[in-house]
Write a protein that holds these residues in place. Sequence first.
Motif, PDB file in Angstrom:
ATOM      1  N   PRO A  13      58.522  48.897  20.312  1.00 32.06           N
ATOM      2  CA  PRO A  13      58.921  47.677  19.607  1.00 32.06           C
ATOM      3  C   PRO A  13      59.849  47.999  18.429  1.00 32.06           C
ATOM      4  N   GLU A  18      59.878  46.611  15.488  1.00 38.00           N
ATOM      5  CA  GLU A  18      59.152  46.602  14.220  1.00 38.00           C
ATOM      6  C   GLU A  18      58.113  47.715  14.122  1.00 38.00           C
ATOM      7  N   LYS A  46      55.105  48.292  15.525  1.00 37.43           N
ATOM      8  CA  LYS A  46      53.905  47.897  16.250  1.00 37.43           C
ATOM      9  C   LYS A  46      54.017  46.428  16.599  1.00 37.43           C
ATOM     10  N   GLY A  47      53.289  46.045  17.620  1.00 37.57           N
ATOM     11  CA  GLY A  47      53.290  44.638  18.007  1.00 37.57           C
ATOM     12  C   GLY A  47      52.375  44.412  19.197  1.00 37.57           C
ATOM     13  N   ASN A  48      52.085  43.178  19.442  1.00 38.67           N
ATOM     14  CA  ASN A  48      51.245  42.769  20.550  1.00 38.67           C
ATOM     15  C   ASN A  48      52.125  42.665  21.800  1.00 38.67           C
ATOM     16  N   ILE A  49      52.505  43.812  22.351  1.00 39.29           N
ATOM     17  CA  ILE A  49      53.360  43.869  23.529  1.00 39.29           C
ATOM     18  C   ILE A  49      52.827  44.967  24.432  1.00 39.29           C
ATOM     19  N   HIS A  81      53.186  39.839  26.046  1.00 45.44           N
ATOM     20  CA  HIS A  81      52.156  40.077  25.041  1.00 45.44           C
ATOM     21  C   HIS A  81      50.778  39.936  25.685  1.00 45.44           C
ATOM     22  N   ASN A  99      48.582  36.552  17.782  1.00 47.35           N
ATOM     23  CA  ASN A  99      49.970  36.783  17.385  1.00 47.35           C
ATOM     24  C   ASN A  99      50.825  37.377  18.495  1.00 47.35           C
ATOM     25  N   TYR A 129      53.952  38.726  20.519  1.00 51.10           N
ATOM     26  CA  TYR A 129      55.111  39.469  20.026  1.00 51.10           C
ATOM     27  C   TYR A 129      56.394  38.734  20.404  1.00 51.10           C
ATOM     28  N   PHE A 156      62.751  45.054  21.673  1.00 52.82           N
ATOM     29  CA  PHE A 156      62.018  46.260  22.018  1.00 52.82           C
ATOM     30  C   PHE A 156      62.903  47.130  22.894  1.00 52.82           C
TER      31      PHE A 156
END
Length: 161
Positions: A97, A99, A101-104, A140, A146, A148, A152
């Motif tokens: 990702p 950023e 980290k992320g919910n992906i 995600h 949350n 993403y 990415f």
Amino acid sequence: MKNFLILLLSIFFFSCQQKENKNTTVAVSDSVLSKKTNKDDKQTTAENKQITDTIVMNFRNEKGLFEAEGSLDSIHSKVFIKFKNENLGELNAQIIPAEGKGNIRFNQILFPDKTSDGPFGMDLKIELKQKGDYILVIGHSLMADNPYFGKFKVQLENKKK
């Protein structure tokens, strides 16, 4: 009165048909113009690009990896990565990702025989036992909060046996 009504309806439908034909000719001419300008550029870059919600992996980088950038948004909540496997071996895939980290994650892998497996995490290691077209589904996790949205990078490496 019936004849007048039928005449009005036929004129209405005929006029609607005329507008549709004009729009399609404009769209065709725009695509022809864009094709001509692309040919004139003579600048071919070997990149795997996201088109709507699909990335077709055709080109490898200098390290021999398939690499592409993609993005998830509210319209395209899933991205489909298509690649062709010609050698049996192991697939190592990774999502990075923008950023950090992320919910992906890799939600699913679709095999050439139309079977599937998943879900996975941000890293995927799986044996490729079939030759043909594979599809990886990125999105995600529905189990986490949350979703993403953002850019990415995806890397695929196919190690031969």
